[in-house]
Design a protein around this motif. Structure first.
Motif, PDB file in Angstrom:
ATOM      1  N   GLN A 148       0.200  -4.857  -5.864  1.00  0.00           N
ATOM      2  CA  GLN A 148      -0.024  -6.293  -6.006  1.00  0.00           C
ATOM      3  C   GLN A 148      -1.188  -6.604  -6.936  1.00  0.00           C
ATOM      4  O   GLN A 148      -1.327  -7.722  -7.414  1.00  0.00           O
ATOM      5  N   ARG A 149      -2.038  -5.594  -7.201  1.00  0.00           N
ATOM      6  CA  ARG A 149      -3.149  -5.823  -8.118  1.00  0.00           C
ATOM      7  C   ARG A 149      -3.236  -4.738  -9.185  1.00  0.00           C
ATOM      8  O   ARG A 149      -4.251  -4.620  -9.867  1.00  0.00           O
ATOM      9  N   ALA A 150      -2.177  -3.948  -9.325  1.00  0.00           N
ATOM     10  CA  ALA A 150      -2.104  -2.910 -10.359  1.00  0.00           C
ATOM     11  C   ALA A 150      -3.335  -2.019 -10.357  1.00  0.00           C
ATOM     12  O   ALA A 150      -3.934  -1.744 -11.398  1.00  0.00           O
ATOM     13  N   GLU A 151      -3.718  -1.542  -9.164  1.00  0.00           N
ATOM     14  CA  GLU A 151      -4.872  -0.658  -9.024  1.00  0.00           C
ATOM     15  C   GLU A 151      -4.477   0.607  -8.276  1.00  0.00           C
ATOM     16  O   GLU A 151      -3.535   0.606  -7.470  1.00  0.00           O
ATOM     17  N   VAL A 152      -5.231   1.668  -8.550  1.00  0.00           N
ATOM     18  CA  VAL A 152      -5.103   2.925  -7.820  1.00  0.00           C
ATOM     19  C   VAL A 152      -6.473   3.305  -7.281  1.00  0.00           C
ATOM     20  O   VAL A 152      -7.466   3.268  -8.015  1.00  0.00           O
ATOM     21  N   TRP A 153      -6.515   3.631  -6.001  1.00  0.00           N
ATOM     22  CA  TRP A 153      -7.732   4.150  -5.379  1.00  0.00           C
ATOM     23  C   TRP A 153      -7.479   5.605  -5.005  1.00  0.00           C
ATOM     24  O   TRP A 153      -6.373   5.965  -4.574  1.00  0.00           O
ATOM     25  N   LEU A 154      -8.486   6.445  -5.180  1.00  0.00           N
ATOM     26  CA  LEU A 154      -8.351   7.871  -4.914  1.00  0.00           C
ATOM     27  C   LEU A 154      -9.224   8.257  -3.722  1.00  0.00           C
ATOM     28  O   LEU A 154     -10.370   7.812  -3.623  1.00  0.00           O
ATOM     29  N   LEU A 155      -8.663   9.071  -2.839  1.00  0.00           N
ATOM     30  CA  LEU A 155      -9.403   9.613  -1.705  1.00  0.00           C
ATOM     31  C   LEU A 155      -9.548  11.109  -1.923  1.00  0.00           C
ATOM     32  O   LEU A 155      -8.577  11.860  -1.857  1.00  0.00           O
ATOM     33  N   ASP A 156     -10.760  11.542  -2.222  1.00  0.00           N
ATOM     34  CA  ASP A 156     -11.096  12.922  -2.577  1.00  0.00           C
ATOM     35  C   ASP A 156     -10.470  13.316  -3.913  1.00  0.00           C
ATOM     36  O   ASP A 156      -9.533  12.674  -4.406  1.00  0.00           O
ATOM     37  N   CYS A 157     -11.034  14.393  -4.496  1.00  0.00           N
ATOM     38  CA  CYS A 157     -10.608  14.774  -5.846  1.00  0.00           C
ATOM     39  C   CYS A 157     -10.849  16.272  -6.033  1.00  0.00           C
ATOM     40  O   CYS A 157     -11.748  16.697  -6.759  1.00  0.00           O
ATOM     41  N   GLY A 158     -10.024  17.067  -5.363  1.00  0.00           N
ATOM     42  CA  GLY A 158     -10.151  18.512  -5.480  1.00  0.00           C
ATOM     43  C   GLY A 158      -9.756  19.006  -6.861  1.00  0.00           C
ATOM     44  O   GLY A 158      -9.196  18.274  -7.693  1.00  0.00           O
ATOM     45  N   GLU A 159     -10.055  20.276  -7.128  1.00  0.00           N
ATOM     46  CA  GLU A 159      -9.730  20.888  -8.420  1.00  0.00           C
ATOM     47  C   GLU A 159      -8.247  20.684  -8.751  1.00  0.00           C
ATOM     48  O   GLU A 159      -7.374  20.860  -7.908  1.00  0.00           O
ATOM     49  N   GLY A 160      -7.977  20.300  -9.988  1.00  0.00           N
ATOM     50  CA  GLY A 160      -6.602  20.134 -10.428  1.00  0.00           C
ATOM     51  C   GLY A 160      -5.993  18.780 -10.125  1.00  0.00           C
ATOM     52  O   GLY A 160      -4.804  18.565 -10.401  1.00  0.00           O
ATOM     53  N   THR A 161      -6.792  17.860  -9.595  1.00  0.00           N
ATOM     54  CA  THR A 161      -6.238  16.552  -9.227  1.00  0.00           C
ATOM     55  C   THR A 161      -5.651  15.821 -10.422  1.00  0.00           C
ATOM     56  O   THR A 161      -4.582  15.205 -10.332  1.00  0.00           O
ATOM     57  N   ILE A 208      -3.074   6.956 -14.127  1.00  0.00           N
ATOM     58  CA  ILE A 208      -4.521   7.158 -14.164  1.00  0.00           C
ATOM     59  C   ILE A 208      -5.214   5.940 -14.754  1.00  0.00           C
ATOM     60  O   ILE A 208      -6.346   5.606 -14.376  1.00  0.00           O
ATOM     61  N   SER A 209      -4.539   5.235 -15.653  1.00  0.00           N
ATOM     62  CA  SER A 209      -5.143   4.063 -16.293  1.00  0.00           C
ATOM     63  C   SER A 209      -5.445   2.949 -15.303  1.00  0.00           C
ATOM     64  O   SER A 209      -6.226   2.040 -15.605  1.00  0.00           O
ATOM     65  N   GLN A 210      -4.850   3.007 -14.094  1.00  0.00           N
ATOM     66  CA  GLN A 210      -5.081   1.978 -13.092  1.00  0.00           C
ATOM     67  C   GLN A 210      -6.164   2.364 -12.077  1.00  0.00           C
ATOM     68  O   GLN A 210      -6.456   1.608 -11.154  1.00  0.00           O
ATOM     69  N   MET A 265       0.856  -1.184   0.000  1.00  0.00           N
ATOM     70  CA  MET A 265       0.000   0.000   0.000  1.00  0.00           C
ATOM     71  C   MET A 265       0.894   1.238   0.000  1.00  0.00           C
ATOM     72  O   MET A 265       1.628   1.477   0.950  1.00  0.00           O
ATOM     73  N   GLU A 266       0.818   2.010  -1.060  1.00  0.00           N
ATOM     74  CA  GLU A 266       1.664   3.178  -1.222  1.00  0.00           C
ATOM     75  C   GLU A 266       0.793   4.439  -1.341  1.00  0.00           C
ATOM     76  O   GLU A 266      -0.074   4.524  -2.204  1.00  0.00           O
ATOM     77  N   ILE A 267       1.053   5.397  -0.475  1.00  0.00           N
ATOM     78  CA  ILE A 267       0.285   6.638  -0.446  1.00  0.00           C
ATOM     79  C   ILE A 267       1.034   7.709  -1.224  1.00  0.00           C
ATOM     80  O   ILE A 267       2.233   7.898  -1.033  1.00  0.00           O
ATOM     81  N   THR A 268       0.326   8.425  -2.104  1.00  0.00           N
ATOM     82  CA  THR A 268       0.884   9.603  -2.768  1.00  0.00           C
ATOM     83  C   THR A 268      -0.054  10.775  -2.505  1.00  0.00           C
ATOM     84  O   THR A 268      -1.231  10.741  -2.877  1.00  0.00           O
ATOM     85  N   PHE A 269       0.455  11.805  -1.855  1.00  0.00           N
ATOM     86  CA  PHE A 269      -0.353  12.992  -1.571  1.00  0.00           C
ATOM     87  C   PHE A 269      -0.360  13.884  -2.809  1.00  0.00           C
ATOM     88  O   PHE A 269       0.691  14.338  -3.275  1.00  0.00           O
TER      89      PHE A 269
END
Length: 325
Positions: free
Chosen positions: A28-41, A52-54, A1-5
């Motif tokens: 491990q599953r080539a996925e990205v989950w997003l927490l919130d999505c402010g302007e310019g994300t 983004i494709s993941q 689990m890798e966090i990117t701010f």
């Protein structure tokens, strides 16, 4: 689990900080989950190593603009780019209506594989073989939810070489031993699967709490997590303003971390009033929080952090094989 701010400012962007968004990479599953999505994300995503494709899931805490104004643009871009997989959205009531209105008045057609899941209360939101996601109501001016993401425990490595040394034939018996079952061999020996497996690897746990003033809901949601990401909009001396606007101070975030017994606190969602050159700066907020919860750090845009695994060490206390009684 890798966090990117992707955004760590509150309310409005600054020269060095965009508004709220965090990407959680699951390699491990080539996925990205997003927490919130402010302007310019989506611009922040393009400047990062996150693909983004993941993107497969987006969790929205509440419907204030600094947390959702980038959502429509990102989803529209995903549609234009022909993102293959579906995208699941989670958020409070009104999220689906907001997206419908955006589509209507901008004549935008989102891909059909986008589905909005409306949060209707505290509890489990999503679960599969590897992860569990739950939410809890926080205390803000409008309905706002925090999220808890848990990686399930992984069984320890099955030591094939030891099984072979005991003369256990490969095949279905190995599967039973991997699951921790006890088997009986043809010669009468009983083999305990747990004694042929390394200790279970505890799953990692993350809690995300914003926007909120100090509340029991945040403490409950964050219980025992490895990393708590909590808003710290204001310094302690501005606590009156925090209560008026139902945001947290640095000391409130630290108190949540302390009461929830988390391993690490990462503060985010900072007011621009603490920018360099002002009387109070973010290092002051960090010092306030560390006085209560020492294992605290400040988030910044594009900070990447991999949640470490907590490995369990243990020795075999029982013999690997016992005779049949």
């Amino acid at each position: 689990m890798e966090i990117t701010f992707l955004g760590t400012s509150s309310g409005v962007p600054t020269r060095s900080r965009n508004v709220s968004s965090i990407a959680l990479r699951l390699p491990q599953r080539a996925e990205v989950w997003l927490l919130d999505c402010g302007e310019g994300t989506q611009h922040q995503l393009l400047r990062s190593d996150v693909k983004i494709s993941q993107l497969t899931r987006i969790f929205i805490t509440h419907l204030h603009g600094d947390h959702i104004f980038g959502l429509m643009g990102l989803l529209a871009s995903c549609g234009l780019a022909g993102v293959g997989q579906g995208i699941e959205l989670y958020g409070p009531p009104g999220l689906a209506d907001y997206l419908k209105a955006c589509c209507k008045y901008s004549a935008t057609h989102l891909i059909n594989r986008i589905r909005v899941n409306t949060i209707e209360g505290d509890g489990l939101l999503y679960e599969d073989d590897e992860f569990r996601v739950s939410c809890g109501l926080l205390k803000h001016r409008i309905p706002a939810y925090g999220y808890r993401i848990e990686e399930k425990d992984r069984p320890g490595r099955f030591r094939v070489e030891e099984a072979q040394g005991l003369g256990i034939p490969s095949g279905p018996l190995y599967g039973k031993l991997k699951r921790g079952e006890t088997i009986t061999l043809a010669d009468g020996r009983r083999i305990q699967g747990s004694q042929l497996c390394d200790p279970t690897e505890p799953g990692r746990k993350l809690a995300y709490c914003t926007d909120t003033v100090f509340c029991d809901g945040a403490v409950q949601l964050a219980q025992g997590v490895d990393v708590l990401i909590h808003e710290a909009t204001f310094a302690h001396q501005d606590a009156e303003m925090a209560f008026e606007r139902l945001h947290s101070t640095s000391t409130m975030a630290a108190q949540v971390a302390l009461l929830a017994q988390v391993r690490e606190l990462i503060m985010t969602h900072f007011s621009p009033r603490y920018a360099p050159g002002n009387s109070l700066q973010l290092e002051d907020l960090l010092a306030e929080a560390q006085a209560i919860f020492p294992n605290t750090r400040l988030a910044k845009d594009f900070l990447c952090y991999e949640i470490p695994r907590q490995r369990v060490k243990g020795a075999h206390a029982q013999p690997l094989a016992t005779p049949l009684a």
